[in-house]
Scaffold this motif. Sequence first.
Motif, PDB file in Angstrom:
ATOM      1  N   ASN A   1      18.878   5.048   6.327  1.00 33.55           N
ATOM      2  CA  ASN A   1      18.345   5.806   5.212  1.00 33.55           C
ATOM      3  C   ASN A   1      17.429   4.971   4.320  1.00 33.55           C
ATOM      4  O   ASN A   1      17.563   4.930   3.095  1.00 33.55           O
ATOM      5  N   ILE A   2      16.511   4.260   4.960  1.00 32.60           N
ATOM      6  CA  ILE A   2      15.578   3.408   4.233  1.00 32.60           C
ATOM      7  C   ILE A   2      14.414   4.241   3.717  1.00 32.60           C
ATOM      8  O   ILE A   2      13.808   5.000   4.470  1.00 32.60           O
ATOM      9  N   LYS A   3      14.130   4.084   2.436  1.00 31.02           N
ATOM     10  CA  LYS A   3      13.015   4.848   1.879  1.00 31.02           C
ATOM     11  C   LYS A   3      11.908   3.910   1.396  1.00 31.02           C
ATOM     12  O   LYS A   3      10.746   4.250   1.384  1.00 31.02           O
ATOM     13  N   GLU A   4      12.313   2.725   0.953  1.00 27.48           N
ATOM     14  CA  GLU A   4      11.341   1.787   0.399  1.00 27.48           C
ATOM     15  C   GLU A   4      10.760   0.910   1.498  1.00 27.48           C
ATOM     16  O   GLU A   4      11.491   0.435   2.367  1.00 27.48           O
TER      17      GLU A   4
ATOM     18  N   GLU B   1       4.806   8.577   8.060  1.00 28.29           N
ATOM     19  CA  GLU B   1       4.006   8.503   9.286  1.00 28.29           C
ATOM     20  C   GLU B   1       2.819   7.556   9.142  1.00 28.29           C
ATOM     21  O   GLU B   1       2.540   6.752  10.025  1.00 28.29           O
ATOM     22  N   ASP B   2       2.122   7.645   8.012  1.00 27.85           N
ATOM     23  CA  ASP B   2       0.964   6.778   7.800  1.00 27.85           C
ATOM     24  C   ASP B   2       1.368   5.309   7.838  1.00 27.85           C
ATOM     25  O   ASP B   2       0.660   4.467   8.371  1.00 27.85           O
ATOM     26  N   PHE B   3       2.524   5.063   7.244  1.00 33.36           N
ATOM     27  CA  PHE B   3       3.027   3.691   7.225  1.00 33.36           C
ATOM     28  C   PHE B   3       3.215   3.178   8.648  1.00 33.36           C
ATOM     29  O   PHE B   3       2.765   2.092   9.014  1.00 33.36           O
ATOM     30  N   PHE B   4       3.869   3.991   9.450  1.00 32.44           N
ATOM     31  CA  PHE B   4       4.131   3.570  10.824  1.00 32.44           C
ATOM     32  C   PHE B   4       2.843   3.429  11.630  1.00 32.44           C
ATOM     33  O   PHE B   4       2.722   2.550  12.481  1.00 32.44           O
ATOM     34  N   GLU B   5       1.899   4.287  11.349  1.00 30.65           N
ATOM     35  CA  GLU B   5       0.630   4.203  12.068  1.00 30.65           C
ATOM     36  C   GLU B   5      -0.074   2.882  11.776  1.00 30.65           C
ATOM     37  O   GLU B   5      -0.583   2.226  12.669  1.00 30.65           O
ATOM     38  N   ASP B   6      -0.069   2.506  10.492  1.00 26.15           N
ATOM     39  CA  ASP B   6      -0.690   1.239  10.126  1.00 26.15           C
ATOM     40  C   ASP B   6       0.054   0.060  10.734  1.00 26.15           C
ATOM     41  O   ASP B   6      -0.549  -0.904  11.203  1.00 26.15           O
TER      42      ASP B   6
ATOM     43  N   LYS C   1       0.812  -1.200   0.000  1.00 25.70           N
ATOM     44  CA  LYS C   1       0.000   0.000   0.000  1.00 25.70           C
ATOM     45  C   LYS C   1       0.861   1.272   0.000  1.00 25.70           C
ATOM     46  O   LYS C   1       0.533   2.252  -0.641  1.00 25.70           O
ATOM     47  N   TYR C   2       1.910   1.180   0.779  1.00 23.47           N
ATOM     48  CA  TYR C   2       2.746   2.370   0.908  1.00 23.47           C
ATOM     49  C   TYR C   2       4.051   2.175   0.145  1.00 23.47           C
ATOM     50  O   TYR C   2       4.720   1.169   0.314  1.00 23.47           O
ATOM     51  N   ARG C   3       4.393   3.123  -0.634  1.00 19.78           N
ATOM     52  CA  ARG C   3       5.686   3.089  -1.278  1.00 19.78           C
ATOM     53  C   ARG C   3       6.727   3.666  -0.339  1.00 19.78           C
ATOM     54  O   ARG C   3       7.817   3.173  -0.194  1.00 19.78           O
ATOM     55  N   LYS C   4       6.299   4.731   0.276  1.00 23.86           N
ATOM     56  CA  LYS C   4       7.237   5.457   1.125  1.00 23.86           C
ATOM     57  C   LYS C   4       7.080   5.057   2.590  1.00 23.86           C
ATOM     58  O   LYS C   4       6.006   4.692   3.038  1.00 23.86           O
TER      59      LYS C   4
END
Lengths: 335, 450
Positions: A86-89, A51-56, A45-48
């Motif tokens: 430096n993780i982005k993915e 914050e939303d990623f961490f919340e989920d 769902k998240y590419r990046k």
Amino acid sequence: MSFFKKLKDKFVNNEETEQVSDKYKDGLTKTRSSFSSKINDLVAKYRKVDEDFFEDLEEILISADVGVSTVMDLIDELKLEVKRQNIKETTQVKEVISEKLVEIYYGDDDEAVEELNLQKDQLSVILFVGVNGVGKTTTIGKLAYKLKEEGKKVVLAAGDTFRAGAIEQLEVWGERAGVDVIKHSAGSDPAAVIFDGIKAAQSRKADVLLCDTAGRLQNKVNLMNELTKVKRVIEKEIPGAPHEVLLVLDATTGQNAMSQAKTFSAATDVSGIVLTKLDGTAKGGIVLAIRNELEIPVKFVGLGEKITDLQSFDAQAFVFGLFADMLEDDDQPAK
Amino acid sequence: MAFEGLADRLQSTIQKIKGKGKVTEQDVKEMTREVRLALLEADVNFKVVKDFIKRIKERAIDQEVMESLTPGQQVIKVVKEELTTLMGGEQSKIAVADRSPTVIMMVGLQGAGKTTTTGKLANLLRKKFNRSPLLVAADVYRPAAINQLQTLGKQLDMPVFSLGTEANPVDIANQAIEQAKNNHNDYVIIDTAGRLHVDNDLMAELQQIKADVKPDEIFLVVDAMTGQDAVNVAESFNEQLDITGVVLTKLDGDTRGGAALSIKAVTDKPIKFAGMGEKLDELEAFHPERMASRILGMGDVLSLIEKAQDNVDEKKAKELEEKMRSASFTFDDFLDQMAQVRSMGPMEDLLGMLPGANKMKGLKNVQFDEKQISHVEAIIQSMTKKERQDPNLMNASRKKRIAKGSGRSVSEVNRLLKQFEEMKKMMKQMTNMQKGKKGKKGKGMNFPFM
């Protein structure tokens, strides 16, 4: 070597352990599919990594009963790690997540499988404690069978003299496992039953005595004192015993499991946990926090109602079970 | 417990924004964050929490909270109201079929407490509604489950129908109804085996029983300590069986019981009863409002007040208060008071109901042993009348006599005397505070909304 490679080498490339991990996979199918498919969904769902990623992610872990404070600590650490590396993915985060989970479980300790502390040339006494309905008696039946299969002579002591039908239930398990059961009548003093159990086990030259006790809620002080007394009776008869005090926890239980672990430990010095009913959809994530905070390891997991459905706990196998889908996914794009 | 009550935590959030004069949206956000944490720590399912917080935010950002002088308490109030609404009204009714017998099916996971609850429910039906239930042992899987129900039947002196472990549960249920009709039992309670909601075969068995016996009630029995998985269990049982109500068991433990909220939210079926102990008369009507307080960690103030009203003699209470104030409290009063408090139930239960009780200095880790209370009683009863009125009379030989008379040690007598003195001091402080010397924060009990 990466963490996942290590796990894979351990479980995929080794036939003997493959059976074990298959058991875990069977038992944990629902757990795994709901848990790691969620993580996969999340990653897709998240590419990046934002914050939303961490919340989920936080929600996924909370839904596994890992516990809010543990989850928040984990998320904080993850955020740091993500920044540092430096993780982005999001795909790269998967590995860090499971590494951290295993780390929470082990802390600074060696990642050794926790064996039962059994004596070589004298009787080993194992005391079972826990709240009502977690599966103490069933677990004793399964463990009796397992130990007997390993060539040990096992005796059971029917220390649950309170609940209706508890003695009979243990007797049925004794029959199934083919081991003797020492009992008094319902309503008698549990300490006396266990005292007799020790005497009988010694005279029969048994290797292991498994002591059942009545389920009790940990906030009942009198009942907890009774348990301390039972333990004292064992200590008095055999110095150094009980060699294990196993707290049986229901995987369905939420945050109260921590309170159970704390209070039962205070009363009886719990040495290990049996996590039961892991064959449902419950995840039992609270054991991570219990191991982390109280340093009580999980020794067995209950994965079903059959007499053979008791497995030694192996945290890596456990995590492998949770993350198997992800590991398999990882293989495909590489080819 | 590892976590503090929401009321306590919100207090500290409020401290931060005090002095600001106005509560901003950001402050409300911070407060709802605390509410969210409290609910999650209480094992309310995270999805349920999410929806819930959304509603709370809408109401909280509204005028009523922002302009209130005590926004923290307002937030709790809003939360509690919403929680209570969500949990629904009180619903401890049990169906009565037009044509006897009324059939009740008990279902749930392993170890939830179905068999025990079956016994308790039968007891309640007879005691409160003058019914004569037939218990049906349809758990043919768990070793000695039938035996357990038969033992309960014996204790209650009630008939138990069983066909042993070889019979099919569906046949057992059908034949039991026939027997109930013949023997004029007006209720039939079927105790089914515990099973996983994802076990298709066993769930199909329940559906078959349901189709055959057409139960008037299907009660899902759920352990109050259940975590996040409660939604999956409840949703699944409800979808497959269309349950009519829920019984929450083991609520006498120290769990917050957030599962109650999750279950109600996903099934919208009433929680009808709560198991409050191992004895067969410990099945109570479920109180949504109290559960809301409990989940929030505000203590079961209402239950406590009710218990106190039931048991404490008003006149005596007045007298006592007067004595506390004037510090003329004697050992006789102490005995009296102890007897009254004890008639309200186990000490630990009472303490658990007090909000903030676990934060009170000295009370934090107190564990009440009922036996010790008996010892105290014995010591006081071994004192002469004069000694009870005036503890200053005590000397070594008197203490020795008292110790002998009560079968306790002199050091225990000493300890009691010292505790008594301290208690008198504390009472004086507390009654003084009640008289209006506020401002001394942190001392005494802190009842929200009182």
